[in-house]
Design an enzyme around this catalytic site. Structure first.
Site, PDB file in Angstrom:
ATOM      1  N   MET A  16     -15.988   0.976  -9.526  1.00 46.73           N
ATOM      2  CA  MET A  16     -15.816   0.808 -10.963  1.00 46.73           C
ATOM      3  C   MET A  16     -15.776  -0.663 -11.359  1.00 46.73           C
ATOM      4  O   MET A  16     -16.489  -1.087 -12.280  1.00 46.73           O
ATOM      5  CB  MET A  16     -14.531   1.510 -11.422  1.00 46.73           C
ATOM      6  CG  MET A  16     -14.248   1.341 -12.900  1.00 46.73           C
ATOM      7  SD  MET A  16     -12.844   2.280 -13.505  1.00 46.73           S
ATOM      8  CE  MET A  16     -11.488   1.500 -12.617  1.00 46.73           C
ATOM      9  N   ARG A  38     -22.234  -0.166   1.928  1.00 47.29           N
ATOM     10  CA  ARG A  38     -21.432  -0.116   3.148  1.00 47.29           C
ATOM     11  C   ARG A  38     -22.308   0.136   4.363  1.00 47.29           C
ATOM     12  O   ARG A  38     -22.007  -0.355   5.459  1.00 47.29           O
ATOM     13  CB  ARG A  38     -20.362   0.970   3.039  1.00 47.29           C
ATOM     14  CG  ARG A  38     -19.397   0.986   4.213  1.00 47.29           C
ATOM     15  CD  ARG A  38     -18.185   1.844   3.942  1.00 47.29           C
ATOM     16  NE  ARG A  38     -17.218   1.759   5.025  1.00 47.29           N
ATOM     17  CZ  ARG A  38     -15.996   2.254   4.970  1.00 47.29           C
ATOM     18  NH1 ARG A  38     -15.574   2.877   3.877  1.00 47.29           N
ATOM     19  NH2 ARG A  38     -15.159   2.135   5.986  1.00 47.29           N
ATOM     20  N   GLU A  40     -25.184  -1.078   4.800  1.00 47.36           N
ATOM     21  CA  GLU A  40     -25.879  -2.325   5.119  1.00 47.36           C
ATOM     22  C   GLU A  40     -24.928  -3.360   5.707  1.00 47.36           C
ATOM     23  O   GLU A  40     -25.272  -4.039   6.688  1.00 47.36           O
ATOM     24  CB  GLU A  40     -26.539  -2.888   3.856  1.00 47.36           C
ATOM     25  CG  GLU A  40     -27.676  -2.020   3.340  1.00 47.36           C
ATOM     26  CD  GLU A  40     -28.168  -2.474   1.980  1.00 47.36           C
ATOM     27  OE1 GLU A  40     -29.396  -2.628   1.813  1.00 47.36           O
ATOM     28  OE2 GLU A  40     -27.326  -2.682   1.082  1.00 47.36           O
ATOM     29  N   SER A 109      -3.919  -6.184  -8.028  1.00 47.48           N
ATOM     30  CA  SER A 109      -3.432  -5.026  -8.779  1.00 47.48           C
ATOM     31  C   SER A 109      -2.042  -5.328  -9.314  1.00 47.48           C
ATOM     32  O   SER A 109      -1.272  -6.072  -8.693  1.00 47.48           O
ATOM     33  CB  SER A 109      -3.379  -3.797  -7.870  1.00 47.48           C
ATOM     34  OG  SER A 109      -2.649  -2.743  -8.474  1.00 47.48           O
ATOM     35  N   SER A 110      -1.699  -4.724 -10.438  1.00 41.08           N
ATOM     36  CA  SER A 110      -0.368  -4.931 -11.015  1.00 41.08           C
ATOM     37  C   SER A 110       0.737  -4.337 -10.159  1.00 41.08           C
ATOM     38  O   SER A 110       1.908  -4.653 -10.362  1.00 41.08           O
ATOM     39  CB  SER A 110      -0.310  -4.317 -12.420  1.00 41.08           C
ATOM     40  OG  SER A 110      -0.519  -2.919 -12.368  1.00 41.08           O
ATOM     41  N   CYS A 111       0.383  -3.494  -9.184  1.00 36.14           N
ATOM     42  CA  CYS A 111       1.406  -2.889  -8.330  1.00 36.14           C
ATOM     43  C   CYS A 111       2.029  -3.896  -7.369  1.00 36.14           C
ATOM     44  O   CYS A 111       2.972  -3.566  -6.639  1.00 36.14           O
ATOM     45  CB  CYS A 111       0.844  -1.708  -7.552  1.00 36.14           C
ATOM     46  SG  CYS A 111      -0.319  -2.163  -6.254  1.00 36.14           S
ATOM     47  N   TYR A 138      -0.364  -0.286  -0.180  1.00 35.99           N
ATOM     48  CA  TYR A 138      -1.462  -0.879  -0.951  1.00 35.99           C
ATOM     49  C   TYR A 138      -1.017  -2.193  -1.588  1.00 35.99           C
ATOM     50  O   TYR A 138      -1.740  -3.193  -1.550  1.00 35.99           O
ATOM     51  CB  TYR A 138      -1.911   0.109  -2.028  1.00 35.99           C
ATOM     52  CG  TYR A 138      -2.984  -0.394  -2.950  1.00 35.99           C
ATOM     53  CD1 TYR A 138      -4.306  -0.484  -2.532  1.00 35.99           C
ATOM     54  CD2 TYR A 138      -2.684  -0.755  -4.263  1.00 35.99           C
ATOM     55  CE1 TYR A 138      -5.299  -0.931  -3.386  1.00 35.99           C
ATOM     56  CE2 TYR A 138      -3.679  -1.206  -5.129  1.00 35.99           C
ATOM     57  CZ  TYR A 138      -4.980  -1.294  -4.687  1.00 35.99           C
ATOM     58  OH  TYR A 138      -5.961  -1.745  -5.538  1.00 35.99           O
ATOM     59  N   LYS A 142      -2.426  -6.114  -1.120  1.00 41.69           N
ATOM     60  CA  LYS A 142      -2.886  -6.961  -2.218  1.00 41.69           C
ATOM     61  C   LYS A 142      -2.098  -8.273  -2.290  1.00 41.69           C
ATOM     62  O   LYS A 142      -2.663  -9.329  -2.598  1.00 41.69           O
ATOM     63  CB  LYS A 142      -2.788  -6.199  -3.544  1.00 41.69           C
ATOM     64  CG  LYS A 142      -3.822  -5.088  -3.685  1.00 41.69           C
ATOM     65  CD  LYS A 142      -5.228  -5.656  -3.672  1.00 41.69           C
ATOM     66  CE  LYS A 142      -6.289  -4.617  -3.889  1.00 41.69           C
ATOM     67  NZ  LYS A 142      -7.666  -5.181  -3.881  1.00 41.69           N
ATOM     68  N   LEU A 168      -6.783   0.105 -14.853  1.00 39.55           N
ATOM     69  CA  LEU A 168      -8.161   0.032 -15.323  1.00 39.55           C
ATOM     70  C   LEU A 168      -8.761   1.424 -15.492  1.00 39.55           C
ATOM     71  O   LEU A 168      -8.350   2.385 -14.831  1.00 39.55           O
ATOM     72  CB  LEU A 168      -9.013  -0.760 -14.329  1.00 39.55           C
ATOM     73  CG  LEU A 168      -8.596  -2.209 -14.073  1.00 39.55           C
ATOM     74  CD1 LEU A 168      -9.456  -2.808 -12.965  1.00 39.55           C
ATOM     75  CD2 LEU A 168      -8.693  -3.044 -15.341  1.00 39.55           C
ATOM     76  N   HIS A 181      -6.628   8.247 -10.760  1.00 35.26           N
ATOM     77  CA  HIS A 181      -5.572   7.695 -11.598  1.00 35.26           C
ATOM     78  C   HIS A 181      -5.440   8.511 -12.885  1.00 35.26           C
ATOM     79  O   HIS A 181      -6.211   9.429 -13.141  1.00 35.26           O
ATOM     80  CB  HIS A 181      -5.858   6.224 -11.911  1.00 35.26           C
ATOM     81  CG  HIS A 181      -5.719   5.332 -10.719  1.00 35.26           C
ATOM     82  ND1 HIS A 181      -6.802   4.811 -10.055  1.00 35.26           N
ATOM     83  CD2 HIS A 181      -4.627   4.875 -10.058  1.00 35.26           C
ATOM     84  CE1 HIS A 181      -6.389   4.065  -9.037  1.00 35.26           C
ATOM     85  NE2 HIS A 181      -5.077   4.084  -9.023  1.00 35.26           N
ATOM     86  N   TRP A 204       1.789  16.014 -15.944  1.00 37.07           N
ATOM     87  CA  TRP A 204       2.942  15.684 -15.102  1.00 37.07           C
ATOM     88  C   TRP A 204       3.919  14.776 -15.835  1.00 37.07           C
ATOM     89  O   TRP A 204       3.516  13.825 -16.516  1.00 37.07           O
ATOM     90  CB  TRP A 204       2.468  14.978 -13.839  1.00 37.07           C
ATOM     91  CG  TRP A 204       2.054  15.918 -12.745  1.00 37.07           C
ATOM     92  CD1 TRP A 204       1.503  17.165 -12.891  1.00 37.07           C
ATOM     93  CD2 TRP A 204       2.154  15.687 -11.336  1.00 37.07           C
ATOM     94  NE1 TRP A 204       1.246  17.714 -11.675  1.00 37.07           N
ATOM     95  CE2 TRP A 204       1.636  16.838 -10.698  1.00 37.07           C
ATOM     96  CE3 TRP A 204       2.615  14.625 -10.564  1.00 37.07           C
ATOM     97  CZ2 TRP A 204       1.580  16.948  -9.302  1.00 37.07           C
ATOM     98  CZ3 TRP A 204       2.557  14.734  -9.187  1.00 37.07           C
ATOM     99  CH2 TRP A 204       2.054  15.882  -8.560  1.00 37.07           C
TER     100      TRP A 204
END
Length: 323
Positions: A16, A38, A40, A109-111, A138, A142, A168, A181, A204
């Site tokens: 994305m 991937r 290649e 990432s904001s995480c 994760y 990062k 995003l 997500h 949820w």
């Protein structure tokens, strides 16, 4: 960029974010874009990455390749999330250095920020508290990527920058029913409810948590903006001791408001049912984007407009979309 055409490698061009960066770079017509699938060049293969970057002699790298997923995927596959992300960033950053690539942009990432970081989250909140347990592997990968870029800058004088996007969404997102997500998951759920004539959609959590969402085309534009800043301006405005820049809208909404907007966009007219037995996660996640605003960039795509265009893309690609 300089007056001469630059050769730019976009790692992760099929994802994305990577595909949005490619679209954005094509608008400028000031660079030759290099991409590899991937099959290649496997970014988990250190030798393959090194040989590729040395042979291609690129001028800049956008490191958008990553293993990503939602809460379920992060919980179910923590080993894959930390291993693959660490390997990708280590291989690409080190090989870029070996190949003499001076400019690189790492997408995080904001995480990376602590679970209970003060809102809105500023860049200096990094490493000031414990992380959200569900995506800690994760997040640690990062954070390592940020420090990797910072370390090559300090030791070798490289110009490797890091940007930290908020949540995003947009074209080429992952619409898998379990591993996606919140926005692609809800778009798919509402779409299927409309198609099936369902009277309600179950969501949820309580709907009360607040989240910030950024269209991926805005993210790509911000990435190119940050990469193209003159080094002196970049350092003067971002405080050199802080090695990354937040990218977001600076505006958030509740999950309930998000669901109501997606219902409008998809044409769903039934009931929204919030399952409070499911976890809400962090009460609020909002990025402080003042540093990026000071550097001359603001988001331009309103949430409802972005959701509408994303749903249109999903409708045009739902037969082949991932998941």
């Amino acid at each position: 960029m300089s007056n001469n055409r630059s050769k730019v490698f976009v790692a992760g061009h099929k994802g994305m974010v990577g595909s949005a960066i490619v679209r954005r770079l094509k608008r400028d017509r000031g660079c030759d874009i290099v991409t590899r699938s991937r099959n290649e060049v496997d970014l988990l293969d250190q030798n393959a990455v090194r040989e590729f970057l040395i042979s291609e002699q690129v001028d800049e790298v956008y490191l958008a390749a990553a293993k990503v997923g939602g809460i379920h995927a992060n919980n179910a596959f923590p080993a894959e999330f930390i291993y693959e992300n660490l390997m990708i960033e280590c291989n690409v950053v080190h090989a870029a250095h070996q190949a003499g690539v001076q400019k690189l942009l790492f997408l995080g990432s904001s995480c990376i920020y602590p679970k209970f970081a003060e809102q809105p989250m500023k860049e200096d909140a990094l490493l000031t508290g414990t992380l959200e347990p569900t995506n800690e592997p994760y997040a640690i990968a990062k954070i390592a990527g940020i420090k990797l870029c910072e370390s090559y800058n300090r030791q070798y004088g490289r110009d490797y920058r890091s940007v930290m996007p908020t949540n995003l969404y947009g074209p080429n997102d992952n619409f898998h029913p379990e591993n996606s997500h919140v926005i692609p998951a809800l778009i798919r759920r509402f779409h299927e409810a409309v198609q099936g004539g369902d009277p309600e959609v179950v969501i949820w959590g309580s709907g009360k948590p607040m989240r910030e969402f950024l269209h991926v085309d805005d993210m790509a534009d911000a990435s190119v903006h940050v990469m193209n800043l003159e080094l002196g301006s970049y350092q003067a405005n971002t405080q050199p001791m802080l090695s990354h820049i937040n990218v977001g809208t600076g505006v958030d909404c509740t999950i309930r408001e998000l669901a109501e907007t997606i219902a409008r966009v998809t044409g769903f007219e039934g009931r929204l049912v919030f399952d409070s037995s499911k976890p809400d996660g962090t009460p609020r996640k909002l990025m402080d984007v003042n540093r990026l605003v000071d550097l001359g960039w603001r988001a331009s795509i309103p949430l409802e407009d972005g959701l509408a265009s994303t749903y249109k893309w999903f409708m045009n690609n739902c037969d082949v979309v991932r998941g």
